[in-house]
Design an enzyme around this catalytic site. Sequence first.
Site, mmCIF file in Angstrom:
data_model
loop_
_atom_site.group_PDB
_atom_site.id
_atom_site.type_symbol
_atom_site.label_atom_id
_atom_site.label_comp_id
_atom_site.label_asym_id
_atom_site.label_seq_id
_atom_site.Cartn_x
_atom_site.Cartn_y
_atom_site.Cartn_z
ATOM 1 N N SER A 464 -6.853 0.173 -0.111
ATOM 2 C CA SER A 464 -6.851 -0.076 -1.556
ATOM 3 C C SER A 464 -6.062 0.987 -2.320
ATOM 4 O O SER A 464 -4.852 1.067 -2.214
ATOM 5 C CB SER A 464 -8.301 -0.186 -2.042
ATOM 6 O OG SER A 464 -8.373 -0.758 -3.312
ATOM 7 N N ASP A 475 7.893 4.490 -1.324
ATOM 8 C CA ASP A 475 8.941 3.723 -2.018
ATOM 9 C C ASP A 475 9.864 4.624 -2.830
ATOM 10 O O ASP A 475 11.072 4.379 -2.923
ATOM 11 C CB ASP A 475 8.315 2.667 -2.929
ATOM 12 C CG ASP A 475 7.646 1.545 -2.141
ATOM 13 O OD1 ASP A 475 7.998 1.378 -0.957
ATOM 14 O OD2 ASP A 475 6.773 0.855 -2.694
ATOM 15 N N LYS A 489 -5.788 -3.902 2.480
ATOM 16 C CA LYS A 489 -6.538 -4.593 1.418
ATOM 17 C C LYS A 489 -5.755 -4.488 0.112
ATOM 18 O O LYS A 489 -5.730 -3.447 -0.527
ATOM 19 C CB LYS A 489 -7.933 -3.999 1.235
ATOM 20 C CG LYS A 489 -8.750 -4.744 0.185
ATOM 21 C CD LYS A 489 -10.102 -4.103 -0.061
ATOM 22 C CE LYS A 489 -10.898 -4.902 -1.089
ATOM 23 N NZ LYS A 489 -10.254 -4.975 -2.406
#
Length: 678
Positions: A464, A475, A489
């Site tokens: 999460s 990224d 998740k």
Amino acid sequence: MLRYIFIALFFVINTEAFAFQAEEVKLSPTEEQSMEARLVAGLLSQYHYKNIAIDDELSSIIYDSYLETLDANKHYFLKEDIEDLERYRDRLDDHIKLGYLLPAYEIFNLFSQRFQERMNFIENELSYEFNFNVDESIVIDPDSIQWAESKAELNDRWRKLVKSQALDLKLADKADTAITRLIKERYERLDETISKYESRDVFQLYMNTFAESFDPHTSYFSPATSENFKIRMSQSLEGIGATLTTQSDYTRVASVVPGGPAFESKLINTDDKIVAVAQGMEGEFVNVVGWRLDDVVQLIRGPKDSKVRLMIIPAGKNAATTPPTEIMIVRDKIKLDDQVPYSEVKEIYREGNKYNIGIITIPSFYLDFEAMRNGEEYGSTTGDVKKIIAELKEKEVDGIVVDLRSNGGGSLQEAIDLSGLFIKEGPIVQIRDADGSIEVGADKDPEIVYDGPLTVLTNRFSASASEIFSGAIQDYKRGVVIGENTFGKGTVQNLISLNQFVPKVKSDLGQVKLTLAKYYRVNGSSTQHKGVKPDIKMPSPYNAKNFGESSYERAIEWDQIETSDFEKTNYLNEQVIAKLNEKHEFRLNNLEYLKSLKQDVDEAIMDQERASISLNMEKRKAENEAALERRNAANKLNEKISADPDIKNKVNTDGEIKDPYLREGIVVLADLIALGIG
């Protein structure tokens, strides 16, 4: 991760852990449950993220899931039962929408009848004079067997099942009389557990099966279950600090509470199985296989500062073939303050150079919402990490490792704010609702609190909010992610009370935990299902088939949306990652601490994939001894590594780092520093 906690509360377990007393009890639904079923069906069909139709296709999924919930190992129903019940496969959708629940109770009552037959077989027909010299085996993979054709075939399965349990006790040096007594007591406890089963419990089980047919994080809470959940969660904050559930005959660790004794000890982890419990340093071990969950919890809990010893089967290991490991934990009371991030500094020598490495361990993403709303000074993960970074800067660390292993998530806003400490500003996460609208969660603070070399450690139980942070760092090319693939998740749930839809009803209705939205990384990739793939991959016993979101058959699929408008940093590029991987692969193949880890992981994976185990004493004994010998060899190897005077490729600290994952995370960071990055 929450799904495992719900399984414990709902008694939704592999039903070797179900039993009924001798008297047959026929359970049936109530009118209120019929009304509540219609409410749940309407709520899920209208508001679930996937907009799934309640049709024949879903009915088939509910049917299969309900049978698996009751009899996952094919130990109770006969083939003729399944053939007879097949008439319900494409009808349950219409039944639920109408509030017609009798088929669910008919299936359950048939199960209870078959279960009682098994209990009678164990009590009256089964001989406990087993011949352990016969060369036979038992199938432990339920996917490898079919439903039994006859009671005689089922009797033979149970003979082998009990024989396997008896062999485990025999190899633990139990006397024959003790073995018979312990096994019979195990099933008597199961009988006692289900003797208290009521209509509402069947309703809870069936409605939760229905809810989970939409996705594994959508669940139904009856009023009693909801209250028990709150009680159990508060109880889990005492003792060793672990939330437990039941899986087959075993008590399994569903989660380790951040900041608790179990978390601090690093000796017990999610998915470990607890097979025995002893009090203090001298107490005798009590075998708890087959015990009711509440009884095991009571045995493990105890006064603050007292000691409890556990026999555990480590996660990823086959309970039938792995000798248990003894650990000791000092009980304590867990406070919110114990869940805050903490840090330490380690020295590492690489190729003649010394580096000071700061390690920040983040157990959870928390935010004191109430204090914040009241305008008071409030605690948060980001605020605490910011202070830690300032302290590490004063100590002139050369780089920082952020350890997110087993961090199950928490506050979304904290994941965004924490990411902002390491980048200038920009989007961190995208959130898409059921209607397709997308909201971007962004860091709007241009301040960079730390701009030096950075690595992030993850494992299969980083979920999460942990995935949002590690995904953003990856990224933006801001740091190197090291470890295992994360949980995967990437969905958002909300708890909805059914009473708000029927305000005139005097009694309390249940609650539905409903999936409403989905997370996406700034590059447009969902964290759902796939999680975050590390830049530097460590050996892992947790394969996608058995652990994480991808292990759930009804998990919402991965997909991609448009990328956010974000600007990558110039800290890292593919060439740097390739160089780090080249060095990592060399260590993986040549340095003993990683070679040993890889060997253990390979054996664990092979162990998980075994479909059967021997019931021959000599063969089983040889398997156990071989596993124990491998473990002792690994321990001796760790001692040898710790005593190695050559410090060029090892961490040199006050206390040698025996955790190979953390050790490699530090070494990779040192390699990154040596490359002049940051």
